[in-house]
Design an enzyme around this catalytic site. Structure first.
Site, PDB file in Angstrom:
ATOM      1  N   HIS A 104       0.812  -1.207   0.000  1.00 11.27           N
ATOM      2  CA  HIS A 104       0.000   0.000   0.000  1.00 11.27           C
ATOM      3  C   HIS A 104       0.853   1.268   0.000  1.00 11.27           C
ATOM      4  O   HIS A 104       0.341   2.384  -0.248  1.00 11.27           O
ATOM      5  CB  HIS A 104      -0.928   0.010   1.221  1.00 11.27           C
ATOM      6  CG  HIS A 104      -2.291   0.541   0.940  1.00 11.27           C
ATOM      7  ND1 HIS A 104      -2.509   1.655   0.162  1.00 11.27           N
ATOM      8  CD2 HIS A 104      -3.521   0.117   1.331  1.00 11.27           C
ATOM      9  CE1 HIS A 104      -3.805   1.907   0.094  1.00 11.27           C
ATOM     10  NE2 HIS A 104      -4.449   0.981   0.785  1.00 11.27           N
ATOM     11  N   ASP A 112      -2.527   2.409  -4.253  1.00 11.33           N
ATOM     12  CA  ASP A 112      -3.746   2.288  -3.454  1.00 11.33           C
ATOM     13  C   ASP A 112      -4.636   1.167  -3.979  1.00 11.33           C
ATOM     14  O   ASP A 112      -4.336   0.519  -4.984  1.00 11.33           O
ATOM     15  CB  ASP A 112      -4.499   3.618  -3.459  1.00 11.33           C
ATOM     16  CG  ASP A 112      -3.700   4.735  -2.809  1.00 11.33           C
ATOM     17  OD1 ASP A 112      -2.980   4.447  -1.830  1.00 11.33           O
ATOM     18  OD2 ASP A 112      -3.786   5.878  -3.287  1.00 11.33           O
TER      19      ASP A 112
END
Length: 409
Positions: free
Chosen positions: A382, A386
């Site tokens: 992450h 995203d």
């Protein structure tokens, strides 16, 4: 002139390699190509072979000590030959601290790992780690030759110490469990490397797993037809993993963020796809790499992955064949697993987990039909991207699998 044997670089992100075991001692004769030591990085273990015939003149790096790639770990030459090198020998420095008197060559490998006045055999790196963690080295069990305490022994002692602290916190709430009759198996070799690497992966990255299902009914028909055609030519049949590999490569070319690595707080985007295919062995998991997979057809991917898997199971993979991957596929479908959460193979951004195909009724318009469904689990970092772009990659992969003809165009 003496030959310098250096710590090899086992991967682009490797910052340190550790000498796990010396197979030879100072004064031993060696032949070119003979294994003289075993080394490990966070990713793999490998043997170091002698580059020439000769005698081990000096061992510069003791067992259990980590050094940067390119560091001289030993010297090989003619017996009695004087070593000429601009590099300050780390081992000699340690010995001078113990005794200002010159020592015989045969004594170096023993004295270098014993600190001044101590009865405990321990490498310098292991001692520093133990002191930083405020551990009593006399209570640490060494697994190295002659009971020597290695870096890994200290790491395990630190882990056990933290575990005991956590257990003390909840000991009043949970009943204790006796381990008197439990069989204990010490971590060693590749299993220890995997354990440490997986723990570091989870601690040092922001991992998230998303899941999706692909209808591979048409893909299975194509795979069956292609396999029958290849078997007529005495070629090995294509597998679902072969088609998955091709679909993953094409998807990575469309989503470069997933074909990347997070190194030194920078995102490295790669045009080339070096595809890692996880292979389960009795000793642990290895990930051989198909380099420049973007240039391969499905048939070429199939041949390359099968050959690498055979070499892995025979223990004949080289270090070059297990490094440099930009994306990894892990398939547990053969074990009946559907969805799972694969752990990233650092410094990669993504890893695809593949489950077992299952049949289920699906509505196609107003009709209910039997379809074959393939579970997919994508773990990604992450910090690099995203959920939306990661989902877009998974959707592209799903499209290729559900429209298999597009992989051939």
């Amino acid at each position: 002139m003496a030959v310098e044997v250096v710590m090899p670089k086992l991967g682009m992100a490797m910052k340190e390699g550790t000498v796990s075991l010396w197979n030879k001692e100072v004064g031993d004769a060696v032949g070119a190509g003979e294994t003289i030591a075993s080394i490990s990085s966070e990713k793999i273990e490998m043997d170091v072979e002698s580059p020439a015939d000769g005698t081990i003149l000096k061992i510069a790096v003791p067992e259990g000590e980590g050094v940067p790639p390119g560091t001289v770990i030993c010297y090989i030459g003619n017996a009695g030959e004087e070593i000429i090198s601009n590099e300050v020998n780390r081992q000699e420095t340690s010995i001078r601290d113990v005794d200002k008197e010159p020592l015989k060559q045969k004594e170096l490998s023993t004295v270098a790992v014993i600190s001044r006045g101590d009865r405990v055999k321990i490498s310098p790196v292991a001692r520093k780690m133990a002191e930083a963690a405020k551990l009593d080295v006399e209570k640490i069990k060494g697994t190295g030759p002659g009971g020597r305490i290695t870096k890994e022994d200290v790491q395990e002692a630190i882990h056990n110490s933290r575990s005991r602290e956590a257990e003390n916190v909840i000991s009043e709430e949970l009943p204790s469990q006796s381990t008197e009759n439990a069989r204990q198996v010490a971590l060693s070799g590749i299993r220890k490397v995997i354990a440490r690497r997986m723990q570091d992966s989870l601690q040092n990255s922001a991992q998230l797993t998303i899941m999706m299902k692909a209808d591979v009914t048409e893909l299975l028909k194509m795979q069956k037809q292609a396999s029958e055609a290849m078997q007529k030519n005495n070629d090995e049949k294509l597998t679902v993993t072969d088609f998955l590999s091709r679909a993953a490569v094409l998807s990575l070319k469309e989503h470069l963020q997933m074909n990347s690595a997070y190194i030194d707080e920078k995102i490295h985007l790669f045009e080339e796809v070096h595809l890692g295919i996880a292979v389960a062995l009795e000793t642990g998991l290895v990930v051989p790499v198909i380099r420049h997979a973007e240039k391969c057809t499905i048939r070429q991917l199939s041949k390359a992955s099968k050959e690498l898997a055979r070499r892995a199971r025979a223990g004949r993979l080289s270090s070059e064949e297990m490094q440099g991957s930009t994306f990894t596929i892990s398939n547990l479908g053969a074990y009946g697993v559907e969805h799972f959460t694969p752990i990233l193979n650092p410094p990669e951004t993504g890893i695809l987990g593949v489950g077992a195909v299952f049949d289920t009724p699906v509505y196609l318009g107003d009709e209910l039909k039997r379809r074959s469904i393939l579970p997919l689990s994508l773990t990604f970092d992450h910090r690099v991207l995203d959920g939306a772009p990661a989902s877009a990659f998974l959707q592209t992969l799903k499209r290729y699998l559900e429209e298999p003809m597009t992989m051939l165009l």
